[in-house]
Design an enzyme around this catalytic site. Structure first.
Site, PDB file in Angstrom:
ATOM      1  N   ASP A 111      33.168  41.710  44.719  1.00 30.40           N
ATOM      2  CA  ASP A 111      34.142  42.761  44.650  1.00 30.40           C
ATOM      3  C   ASP A 111      33.742  43.260  43.539  1.00 30.40           C
ATOM      4  O   ASP A 111      34.315  43.734  42.610  1.00 30.40           O
ATOM      5  CB  ASP A 111      34.653  42.090  43.572  1.00 30.40           C
ATOM      6  CG  ASP A 111      36.768  43.055  43.666  1.00 30.40           C
ATOM      7  OD1 ASP A 111      36.687  44.353  43.871  1.00 30.40           O
ATOM      8  OD2 ASP A 111      37.339  42.877  43.142  1.00 30.40           O
ATOM      9  N   TYR A 147      40.028  56.477  48.637  1.00 33.92           N
ATOM     10  CA  TYR A 147      38.392  55.852  48.432  1.00 33.92           C
ATOM     11  C   TYR A 147      37.742  56.961  49.619  1.00 33.92           C
ATOM     12  O   TYR A 147      38.300  57.395  50.101  1.00 33.92           O
ATOM     13  CB  TYR A 147      37.587  54.533  48.996  1.00 33.92           C
ATOM     14  CG  TYR A 147      38.373  53.449  48.052  1.00 33.92           C
ATOM     15  CD1 TYR A 147      38.480  53.243  46.794  1.00 33.92           C
ATOM     16  CD2 TYR A 147      37.795  51.869  48.644  1.00 33.92           C
ATOM     17  CE1 TYR A 147      39.111  52.337  46.157  1.00 33.92           C
ATOM     18  CE2 TYR A 147      37.980  51.163  48.098  1.00 33.92           C
ATOM     19  CZ  TYR A 147      38.425  51.281  46.688  1.00 33.92           C
ATOM     20  OH  TYR A 147      38.965  49.619  46.003  1.00 33.92           O
ATOM     21  N   ASP A 151      26.901  38.380  33.030  1.00 36.33           N
ATOM     22  CA  ASP A 151      26.136  38.818  34.038  1.00 36.33           C
ATOM     23  C   ASP A 151      26.052  37.756  35.599  1.00 36.33           C
ATOM     24  O   ASP A 151      26.098  36.003  35.119  1.00 36.33           O
ATOM     25  CB  ASP A 151      25.274  39.719  33.362  1.00 36.33           C
ATOM     26  CG  ASP A 151      24.328  39.706  34.809  1.00 36.33           C
ATOM     27  OD1 ASP A 151      24.385  41.234  35.188  1.00 36.33           O
ATOM     28  OD2 ASP A 151      22.837  39.161  35.496  1.00 36.33           O
ATOM     29  N   TYR A 181      42.367  46.785  50.577  1.00 35.91           N
ATOM     30  CA  TYR A 181      40.405  46.182  50.654  1.00 35.91           C
ATOM     31  C   TYR A 181      40.793  44.620  49.755  1.00 35.91           C
ATOM     32  O   TYR A 181      40.199  43.972  50.272  1.00 35.91           O
ATOM     33  CB  TYR A 181      40.894  47.095  48.879  1.00 35.91           C
ATOM     34  CG  TYR A 181      39.102  46.536  48.645  1.00 35.91           C
ATOM     35  CD1 TYR A 181      37.840  47.228  48.757  1.00 35.91           C
ATOM     36  CD2 TYR A 181      39.535  45.886  47.644  1.00 35.91           C
ATOM     37  CE1 TYR A 181      36.678  46.755  48.070  1.00 35.91           C
ATOM     38  CE2 TYR A 181      38.196  45.367  45.978  1.00 35.91           C
ATOM     39  CZ  TYR A 181      36.770  46.510  46.239  1.00 35.91           C
ATOM     40  OH  TYR A 181      35.412  45.769  46.036  1.00 35.91           O
ATOM     41  N   GLN A 230      31.383  51.265  30.041  1.00 37.72           N
ATOM     42  CA  GLN A 230      31.417  51.802  30.940  1.00 37.72           C
ATOM     43  C   GLN A 230      32.745  52.350  30.380  1.00 37.72           C
ATOM     44  O   GLN A 230      33.607  52.034  29.480  1.00 37.72           O
ATOM     45  CB  GLN A 230      32.051  51.369  32.599  1.00 37.72           C
ATOM     46  CG  GLN A 230      32.759  50.274  32.436  1.00 37.72           C
ATOM     47  CD  GLN A 230      32.730  49.280  33.312  1.00 37.72           C
ATOM     48  OE1 GLN A 230      31.813  49.455  34.100  1.00 37.72           O
ATOM     49  NE2 GLN A 230      33.234  48.216  33.391  1.00 37.72           N
TER      50      GLN A 230
HETATM   51  N1  SPD Z   1      34.084  53.932  46.220  1.00 42.01           N
HETATM   52  C1  SPD Z   1      34.565  53.189  45.571  1.00 42.01           C
HETATM   53  C2  SPD Z   1      34.544  51.929  45.390  1.00 42.01           C
HETATM   54  C3  SPD Z   1      35.782  50.648  44.137  1.00 42.01           C
HETATM   55  C4  SPD Z   1      34.695  49.163  45.243  1.00 42.01           C
HETATM   56  N2  SPD Z   1      35.851  48.507  43.483  1.00 42.01           N
HETATM   57  C5  SPD Z   1      37.198  48.175  43.875  1.00 42.01           C
HETATM   58  C6  SPD Z   1      38.027  47.355  42.747  1.00 42.01           C
HETATM   59  C7  SPD Z   1      38.624  46.605  43.401  1.00 42.01           C
HETATM   60  N3  SPD Z   1      38.717  44.952  42.659  1.00 42.01           N
END
Ligand code: SPD
Length: 275
Positions: free
Chosen positions: A155, A223, A137, A61, A31
């Site tokens: 996550d 986000y 994976d 989060y 990526q």
């Molecule tokens: N739209 C973005 C969502 C990201 C979620 N992943 C976050 C990773 C943090 N550990």
């Protein structure tokens, strides 16, 4: 001069944060990985043009994706984190003295390496002897480990490209199969306004697989839509977690009112999901 990073989610929606400078910018095996220093949110990690976390608002989060299932289970011993190479979820899981082992199944070693460098505020949770990094994976690993984990945390990034499989029925079946009978999983489960159909499909799958799934939400200003939701997937009711004391250490986001209130959904979305 001001530099803006703009994330375009849809042709009809974009959001931006002002950045001071780019700290790292590389195409890994998997990526496009960037770290930036922002004007307001501290350092941030961006994957394929999508903000993954910032120092200032990641706690909403990471605390919500980890503590809700961990508290529901009570005294978790073995925990699996799918993705999570930045170490933010790991840091929260390690706060539980009952946890004996945390496996982090992350595909991209560069995410781990650069996060250690640019998220020094996480205090290097990888140094804890209970933490184990598996660069592989998650599908194969879940297949090989039925009934092994008290808590599984998915996550992940958004369901785009190679991460799309992490939002499939097949993935949820493997997650539930890898849990102990009273174990609990929480998964990154997107945004009620923008991803209604995807969340409904995942909820229906979770309902077929477990007795007490539920969707909950946290406010994360960086986000899309200002927040993100999680699917709680378990035979154990999430409400059990309300009776469990928080582990030692400082909570910056979760408290008993937030924990309970996160499961209250706006009416349009509650009807969509629960009928
Ligand atoms: N739209 C973005 C969502 C990201 C979620 N992943 C976050 C990773 C943090 N550990």
């Amino acid at each position: 001069m001001s530099i803006w990073f703009t994330e375009e989610l849809h042709p009809y929606y974009r959001k931006g944060i002002r950045i001071k400078r780019v700290l790292a910018d590389e195409q890994t095996q998997y990526q496009h990985l960037q770290f930036v220093e922002t004007e307001f949110f501290g350092n941030a990690m961006i994957l394929d043009g999508i903000i993954q976390l910032t120092e200032r608002d990641n706690m909403g989060y990471h605390e919500m994706i980890t503590h809700v299932p961990l508290l529901a289970v009570g005294k978790p011993k073995r925990v699996l984190i799918v993705g999570g190479g930045d170490g933010g979820s790991l840091k929260q899981v390690l706060r539980y003295p009952s946890v004996e082992q945390v496996l982090v199944c992350e595909l991209d070693q560069r995410v781990v390496d650069l996060s250690r460098e640019h998220f020094a505020s996480f205090g290097d949770p990888w140094a804890d002897p209970r933490a184990e990094l598996l660069i592989r994976d998650a599908f194969g690993f879940l297949e090989e480990n039925p009934g092994q984990f008290d808590v599984i945390i998915s996550d992940t990034t958004d369901p785009i490209g190679m991460a799309e499989r992490l939002f499939s029925d097949e993935f949820y079946k493997l997650v539930v199969r890898a849990l102990t009978p009273h174990g609990a999983a929480a998964t990154q489960c997107e945004q009620p306004y923008f991803d209604t159909q995807l969340i409904k499909t995942i909820y229906q799958t979770a309902k077929m697989l477990t007795k007490n799934p539920a969707y909950y939400y946290a406010n994360i200003p960086t986000y899309p839509g200002g927040g993100i939701g999680f699917m709680y997937v378990s035979n154990t009711p999430w409400e059990n977690g309300l009776k469990t004391p928080y582990p030692a250490g400082v909570n910056e986001y979760i408290n008993p009112d937030i924990h309970k209130g996160a499961f209250a959904l706006p009416e349009f979305f509650r009807k969509e999901l629960y009928g």
